[in-house]
Design a protein around this motif. Structure first.
Motif, PDB file in Angstrom:
ATOM      1  N   HIS A 188      56.794  48.072  13.527  1.00 36.77           N
ATOM      2  CA  HIS A 188      57.988  47.287  13.852  1.00 36.77           C
ATOM      3  C   HIS A 188      58.384  47.428  15.317  1.00 36.77           C
ATOM      4  O   HIS A 188      59.559  47.292  15.669  1.00 36.77           O
ATOM      5  N   GLU A 189      57.406  47.685  16.174  1.00 37.92           N
ATOM      6  CA  GLU A 189      57.608  47.770  17.624  1.00 37.92           C
ATOM      7  C   GLU A 189      57.153  46.437  18.220  1.00 37.92           C
ATOM      8  O   GLU A 189      56.090  46.321  18.816  1.00 37.92           O
ATOM      9  N   TYR A 190      57.988  45.436  18.027  1.00 36.94           N
ATOM     10  CA  TYR A 190      57.570  44.061  18.292  1.00 36.94           C
ATOM     11  C   TYR A 190      57.360  43.760  19.768  1.00 36.94           C
ATOM     12  O   TYR A 190      56.446  43.005  20.116  1.00 36.94           O
ATOM     13  N   GLU A 191      58.157  44.330  20.636  1.00 36.98           N
ATOM     14  CA  GLU A 191      57.956  44.094  22.072  1.00 36.98           C
ATOM     15  C   GLU A 191      56.627  44.684  22.542  1.00 36.98           C
ATOM     16  O   GLU A 191      55.908  44.058  23.320  1.00 36.98           O
ATOM     17  N   GLN A 192      56.331  45.892  22.068  1.00 39.60           N
ATOM     18  CA  GLN A 192      55.050  46.509  22.423  1.00 39.60           C
ATOM     19  C   GLN A 192      53.891  45.703  21.851  1.00 39.60           C
ATOM     20  O   GLN A 192      52.866  45.512  22.507  1.00 39.60           O
ATOM     21  N   ALA A 193      54.037  45.241  20.623  1.00 38.57           N
ATOM     22  CA  ALA A 193      52.988  44.428  19.998  1.00 38.57           C
ATOM     23  C   ALA A 193      52.753  43.168  20.808  1.00 38.57           C
ATOM     24  O   ALA A 193      51.604  42.809  21.103  1.00 38.57           O
ATOM     25  N   LEU A 194      53.833  42.502  21.195  1.00 42.59           N
ATOM     26  CA  LEU A 194      53.712  41.268  21.959  1.00 42.59           C
ATOM     27  C   LEU A 194      52.991  41.514  23.286  1.00 42.59           C
ATOM     28  O   LEU A 194      52.115  40.732  23.682  1.00 42.59           O
ATOM     29  N   LYS A 195      53.336  42.593  23.957  1.00 43.05           N
ATOM     30  CA  LYS A 195      52.676  42.919  25.238  1.00 43.05           C
ATOM     31  C   LYS A 195      51.172  43.112  25.043  1.00 43.05           C
ATOM     32  O   LYS A 195      50.366  42.623  25.838  1.00 43.05           O
ATOM     33  N   LYS A 196      50.804  43.830  24.003  1.00 44.15           N
ATOM     34  CA  LYS A 196      49.377  44.080  23.750  1.00 44.15           C
ATOM     35  C   LYS A 196      48.655  42.786  23.376  1.00 44.15           C
ATOM     36  O   LYS A 196      47.540  42.525  23.836  1.00 44.15           O
ATOM     37  N   TYR A 197      49.283  41.962  22.544  1.00 50.51           N
ATOM     38  CA  TYR A 197      48.682  40.687  22.170  1.00 50.51           C
ATOM     39  C   TYR A 197      48.515  39.790  23.393  1.00 50.51           C
ATOM     40  O   TYR A 197      47.501  39.107  23.543  1.00 50.51           O
ATOM     41  N   GLN A 198      49.491  39.778  24.264  1.00 47.16           N
ATOM     42  CA  GLN A 198      49.397  38.941  25.452  1.00 47.16           C
ATOM     43  C   GLN A 198      48.299  39.424  26.394  1.00 47.16           C
ATOM     44  O   GLN A 198      47.584  38.610  26.988  1.00 47.16           O
ATOM     45  N   LEU A 199      48.140  40.727  26.518  1.00 43.85           N
ATOM     46  CA  LEU A 199      47.022  41.270  27.307  1.00 43.85           C
ATOM     47  C   LEU A 199      45.695  40.840  26.701  1.00 43.85           C
ATOM     48  O   LEU A 199      44.775  40.423  27.410  1.00 43.85           O
ATOM     49  N   SER A 200      45.605  40.935  25.396  1.00 41.09           N
ATOM     50  CA  SER A 200      44.403  40.519  24.690  1.00 41.09           C
ATOM     51  C   SER A 200      44.114  39.044  24.952  1.00 41.09           C
ATOM     52  O   SER A 200      42.985  38.653  25.263  1.00 41.09           O
ATOM     53  N   TYR A 201      45.138  38.219  24.838  1.00 42.97           N
ATOM     54  CA  TYR A 201      44.982  36.781  25.036  1.00 42.97           C
ATOM     55  C   TYR A 201      44.499  36.467  26.456  1.00 42.97           C
ATOM     56  O   TYR A 201      43.590  35.645  26.646  1.00 42.97           O
ATOM     57  N   GLU A 202      45.070  37.125  27.443  1.00 42.78           N
ATOM     58  CA  GLU A 202      44.654  36.888  28.835  1.00 42.78           C
ATOM     59  C   GLU A 202      43.187  37.248  29.036  1.00 42.78           C
ATOM     60  O   GLU A 202      42.449  36.527  29.710  1.00 42.78           O
ATOM     61  N   ILE A 203      42.764  38.337  28.450  1.00 46.58           N
ATOM     62  CA  ILE A 203      41.357  38.741  28.555  1.00 46.58           C
ATOM     63  C   ILE A 203      40.466  37.731  27.853  1.00 46.58           C
ATOM     64  O   ILE A 203      39.450  37.287  28.404  1.00 46.58           O
ATOM     65  N   PHE A 204      40.837  37.349  26.651  1.00 42.86           N
ATOM     66  CA  PHE A 204      40.018  36.399  25.884  1.00 42.86           C
ATOM     67  C   PHE A 204      39.924  35.046  26.591  1.00 42.86           C
ATOM     68  O   PHE A 204      38.861  34.423  26.596  1.00 42.86           O
ATOM     69  N   LYS A 205      41.034  34.572  27.179  1.00 48.83           N
ATOM     70  CA  LYS A 205      41.013  33.279  27.870  1.00 48.83           C
ATOM     71  C   LYS A 205      39.985  33.270  29.000  1.00 48.83           C
ATOM     72  O   LYS A 205      39.361  32.255  29.255  1.00 48.83           O
ATOM     73  N   LYS A 206      39.841  34.407  29.669  1.00 46.26           N
ATOM     74  CA  LYS A 206      38.941  34.492  30.817  1.00 46.26           C
ATOM     75  C   LYS A 206      37.501  34.818  30.423  1.00 46.26           C
ATOM     76  O   LYS A 206      36.579  34.503  31.163  1.00 46.26           O
TER      77      LYS A 206
END
Length: 125
Positions: free
Chosen positions: A41-59
């Motif tokens: 239930h650490e949603y801000e931390q989860a969002l940050k990690k997901y966004q990092l993942s997304y940026e890596i995957f996009k590239k």
């Protein structure tokens, strides 16, 4: 979950020392870390990690890669939990478009993301 977080952090540190920046394996690890934070239930931390993942995957991956759809769905889930339904819907729809290109209409992942879109749409005024 605490133990999972410790091991995933260790794995990330090892991968960062061995792999080039932006390697898809780093994206997978960030996505997994996001999952742990989500279940804690650490949603801000989860969002940050997901966004990092997304940026890596996009590239590092082709635009229609299933891993991109997976992390977009995860980002949508966080926004839904935070009651940011428009953002949730946007991410779910992006995930749907990818999944629609690679999966048959009866595939469970495509059905699930369709239901996610329907559910958040009901919350948008």
């Amino acid at each position: 979950f605490s133990e999972a977080l410790q091991y995933l952090t260790k794995a990330l540190n090892i991968k960062q020392g061995k792999l080039p920046d932006g390697h898809p394996c780093l994206g997978n690890t960030y996505n997994n870390l996001g999952n742990v934070h989500y279940f804690r239930h650490e949603y801000e931390q989860a969002l940050k990690k997901y966004q990092l993942s997304y940026e890596i995957f996009k590239k590092s991956l082709s635009p229609g890669h299933p891993s991109i759809a997976k992390v977009l769905k995860n980002i949508g889930t966080i926004y839904e939990v935070k009651k940011a339904f428009i953002k949730a819907k946007m991410h779910y729809e992006k995930a749907f478009l990818i999944r629609q290109q690679i999966l048959k209409p009866e595939h469970p992942d495509l059905i699930e993301i369709s239901k996610d879109i329907e559910r958040v749409s009901l919350n948008i005024q």
